[in-house]
Design an enzyme around this catalytic site. Structure first.
Site, PDB file in Angstrom:
ATOM      1  N   ASP A 176     -12.704-112.747 -19.274  1.00  0.00           N
ATOM      2  CA  ASP A 176     -11.970-113.344 -18.399  1.00  0.00           C
ATOM      3  C   ASP A 176     -12.806-114.155 -17.321  1.00  0.00           C
ATOM      4  O   ASP A 176     -13.628-113.615 -16.771  1.00  0.00           O
ATOM      5  CB  ASP A 176     -11.155-112.283 -17.386  1.00  0.00           C
ATOM      6  CG  ASP A 176      -9.918-112.819 -16.950  1.00  0.00           C
ATOM      7  OD1 ASP A 176      -8.964-112.396 -16.951  1.00  0.00           O
ATOM      8  OD2 ASP A 176      -9.863-113.948 -16.225  1.00  0.00           O
ATOM      9  N   ASP A 198      -8.184-118.774 -20.080  1.00  0.00           N
ATOM     10  CA  ASP A 198      -9.488-118.208 -19.654  1.00  0.00           C
ATOM     11  C   ASP A 198      -9.718-116.816 -20.098  1.00  0.00           C
ATOM     12  O   ASP A 198     -10.700-115.956 -19.488  1.00  0.00           O
ATOM     13  CB  ASP A 198      -9.669-118.411 -18.018  1.00  0.00           C
ATOM     14  CG  ASP A 198      -9.006-117.311 -17.125  1.00  0.00           C
ATOM     15  OD1 ASP A 198      -8.035-116.575 -17.696  1.00  0.00           O
ATOM     16  OD2 ASP A 198      -9.550-116.913 -16.347  1.00  0.00           O
ATOM     17  N   GLU A 199      -8.952-116.359 -21.064  1.00  0.00           N
ATOM     18  CA  GLU A 199      -9.135-114.805 -21.519  1.00  0.00           C
ATOM     19  C   GLU A 199      -8.963-114.503 -23.054  1.00  0.00           C
ATOM     20  O   GLU A 199      -8.207-115.417 -23.726  1.00  0.00           O
ATOM     21  CB  GLU A 199      -7.649-114.391 -20.893  1.00  0.00           C
ATOM     22  CG  GLU A 199      -7.975-113.114 -20.288  1.00  0.00           C
ATOM     23  CD  GLU A 199      -6.326-112.660 -19.857  1.00  0.00           C
ATOM     24  OE1 GLU A 199      -5.838-111.568 -20.232  1.00  0.00           O
ATOM     25  OE2 GLU A 199      -5.392-113.332 -19.467  1.00  0.00           O
TER      26      GLU A 199
HETATM   27  P1  TTP Z   1      -6.712-115.636 -13.795  1.00  0.00           P
HETATM   28  O1  TTP Z   1      -7.551-115.148 -14.847  1.00  0.00           O
HETATM   29  O2  TTP Z   1      -5.349-114.641 -13.470  1.00  0.00           O
HETATM   30  O3  TTP Z   1      -7.405-115.877 -12.388  1.00  0.00           O
HETATM   31  P2  TTP Z   1      -8.943-116.481 -12.122  1.00  0.00           P
HETATM   32  O4  TTP Z   1      -9.524-116.656 -13.457  1.00  0.00           O
HETATM   33  O5  TTP Z   1      -8.552-117.745 -11.349  1.00  0.00           O
HETATM   34  O6  TTP Z   1      -9.419-115.709 -11.195  1.00  0.00           O
HETATM   35  P3  TTP Z   1     -10.091-114.220 -11.602  1.00  0.00           P
HETATM   36  O7  TTP Z   1     -11.416-114.236 -11.368  1.00  0.00           O
HETATM   37  O8  TTP Z   1      -9.395-113.197 -10.880  1.00  0.00           O
HETATM   38  O9  TTP Z   1      -9.893-113.926 -13.205  1.00  0.00           O
HETATM   39  O10 TTP Z   1      -6.036-117.131 -14.410  1.00  0.00           O
HETATM   40  C1  TTP Z   1      -6.750-117.891 -14.931  1.00  0.00           C
HETATM   41  C2  TTP Z   1      -6.290-119.406 -14.777  1.00  0.00           C
HETATM   42  O11 TTP Z   1      -5.103-119.396 -14.703  1.00  0.00           O
HETATM   43  C3  TTP Z   1      -6.444-119.570 -13.169  1.00  0.00           C
HETATM   44  O12 TTP Z   1      -7.763-120.049 -12.703  1.00  0.00           O
HETATM   45  C4  TTP Z   1      -5.484-120.375 -12.959  1.00  0.00           C
HETATM   46  C5  TTP Z   1      -4.362-120.214 -13.808  1.00  0.00           C
HETATM   47  N1  TTP Z   1      -3.208-119.482 -13.183  1.00  0.00           N
HETATM   48  C6  TTP Z   1      -2.061-120.053 -12.610  1.00  0.00           C
HETATM   49  O13 TTP Z   1      -1.928-121.215 -12.996  1.00  0.00           O
HETATM   50  N2  TTP Z   1      -1.130-119.384 -12.073  1.00  0.00           N
HETATM   51  C7  TTP Z   1      -1.209-118.083 -12.063  1.00  0.00           C
HETATM   52  O14 TTP Z   1      -0.234-117.388 -11.492  1.00  0.00           O
HETATM   53  C8  TTP Z   1      -2.085-117.219 -12.535  1.00  0.00           C
HETATM   54  C9  TTP Z   1      -2.351-115.824 -12.339  1.00  0.00           C
HETATM   55  C10 TTP Z   1      -3.311-118.037 -13.046  1.00  0.00           C
HETATM   56 MG    MG Z   2      -9.681-115.394 -14.867  1.00  0.00          MG
END
Ligand code: TTP
Ligand code: MG
Length: 349
Positions: A9, A107-108
């Site tokens: 992630d 991103d996962e």
């Molecule tokens: P996430 O992996 O949930 O968040 P992140 O990568 O920004 O942070 P983390 O370090 O906690 O993993 O989500 C990935 C991307 O998806 C995030 O950068 C933006 C998008 N996203 C949204 O647009 N809306 C949302 O509610 C979420 C959870 C994510």
């Molecule tokens: Mg993330």
């Protein structure tokens, strides 16, 4: 059969890319999402970098609240096209390392590791998975200058929770015998699948942690939550048999047809291409995708294959794509017999 699953992630993904692209904002709180309009903006935060999270800003925070929490943050709008391109390159890197690759969001991704058919012991398998994880982190950093967090466990559930354990730039391995100790002290809503509503109901029953949840029998949970209760009973024990299923993000939608007999009828080639194009647009509508690039493929008798593509300034409609397809095909017609014609839409917005 025991498995080893790895979950990757990216850290603060959209914000991290923005920091990479705009060196002057590095180290500052960065919020990507709707326009705050001086606190009167509507819409929500897509993501915030870790600096901005210190102010209590996170994904889905209303943008007006984010502005109140930190008016000095750098507020940026979402540039999805850019993030998708980076995502595709990262997913290419990750997918090279496992037996099965499943992308779950921008991103996962999950990877199921190759298992040496019982020739090596479990410790060796996990050491190998750890090396793979370190190599994935190294490669993503080297190629994209971005960090990710990785979790390794015996299934998707545990791997996913593990990747969130030490964010950002984290790395957590949970061996099969460690699963219960790893999960027990965690808040029950750490289990993906226990959302705020379910967690509120659980709290009324005196459940805070995963260990608390384990005090309930399967029958009791089923009587309270139905099928979801059964899942909860298993999840609280770190049981998850859902397979890692091969999935890659759709990068283009295309169709092609080989003619029963090679043809020199321009009409037949064009009619076929347009029929294929309708199928492509049907799929695009189903997938809620729109693209700006049209490619036509023509294969002559003897297998010589040509492609011709054009990218428009705005998303293609079926009507605009039909016109464009005819224009792109024209130079290939009336020459030699054609064996195959195809069309493809890409460059998704
Ligand atoms: P996430 O992996 O949930 O968040 P992140 O990568 O920004 O942070 P983390 O370090 O906690 O993993 O989500 C990935 C991307 O998806 C995030 O950068 C933006 C998008 N996203 C949204 O647009 N809306 C949302 O509610 C979420 C959870 C994510
Ligand atoms: Mg993330």
């Amino acid at each position: 059969m025991e498995r080893i699953v790895l979950h990757v992630d990216m850290d603060a993904f959209f914000a991290a890319i923005e920091e990479l692209d705009n060196p002057e904002i590095r180290g500052k709180p960065v919020v990507v999402g709707a326009d705050p309009k001086g606190g009167r903006g509507r819409g929500v935060v897509s993501t915030a970098n870790y600096e901005a999270r210190k102010f209590g800003i996170q994904s889905a925070t209303p943008i007006s609240i984010a502005y109140q929490l930190c008016p000095d943050a750098v507020f940026l709008s979402v540039n999805m096209e850019r993030y998708r391109k980076v995502s595709q390159r990262i997913m290419m890197i990750v997918s090279e390392f496992g037996k099965v690759f499943e992308q779950v969001s921008v991103d996962e991704a999950y990877l199921e590791m190759n298992r040496e058919q019982r020739t090596k012991n479990r410790e060796w398998e996990y050491e190998n998975a750890k090396e793979v994880a370190r190599e994935i982190k190294r490669r993503i950093w080297e190629k994209e200058k971005l960090t990710c967090s990785i979790g390794i466990g015996p299934n998707k559930l545990v791997a996913k929770i593990a990747s969130g354990q030490q964010k950002p730039n984290g790395f957590t391995v949970v061996l099969p015998d460690e699963v219960q100790n790893f999960l027990d002290p965690k808040s029950a809503d750490t289990l993906p699948g226990i959302g705020p509503k379910t967690y509120a109901s659980l709290q009324k029953l005196g459940v805070k942690t995963v260990a608390d949840l384990r005090r309930f029998s399967k029958d009791k949970l089923v009587s309270l939550f139905g099928k979801h209760g059964e899942w909860m009973w298993e999840a609280a024990r770190g049981i998850d048999e859902s397979p890692v299923e091969e999935y890659r993000e759709v990068k283009s939608v295309g169709r092609q047809t080989t003619f029963e007999e090679d043809t020199d009828s321009s009409k037949q080639v064009i009619d076929t291409a347009l029929a294929l194009l309708s199928e492509v647009f049907e799929e695009l509508r189903e997938e809620r995708l729109s693209g700006r690039t049209l490619t036509v493929i023509v294969r002559y008798r003897g297998f010589e294959t040509h492609t011709s593509a054009k990218t428009e300034g705005k998303p293609l409609t079926e009507a605009s794509a039909r016109k464009l397809a005819m224009k792109l095909l024209l130079p290939f017609l009336g020459k030699r017999k054609i064996r195959l014609v195809g069309v493809r839409v890409s460059g998704f917005t």
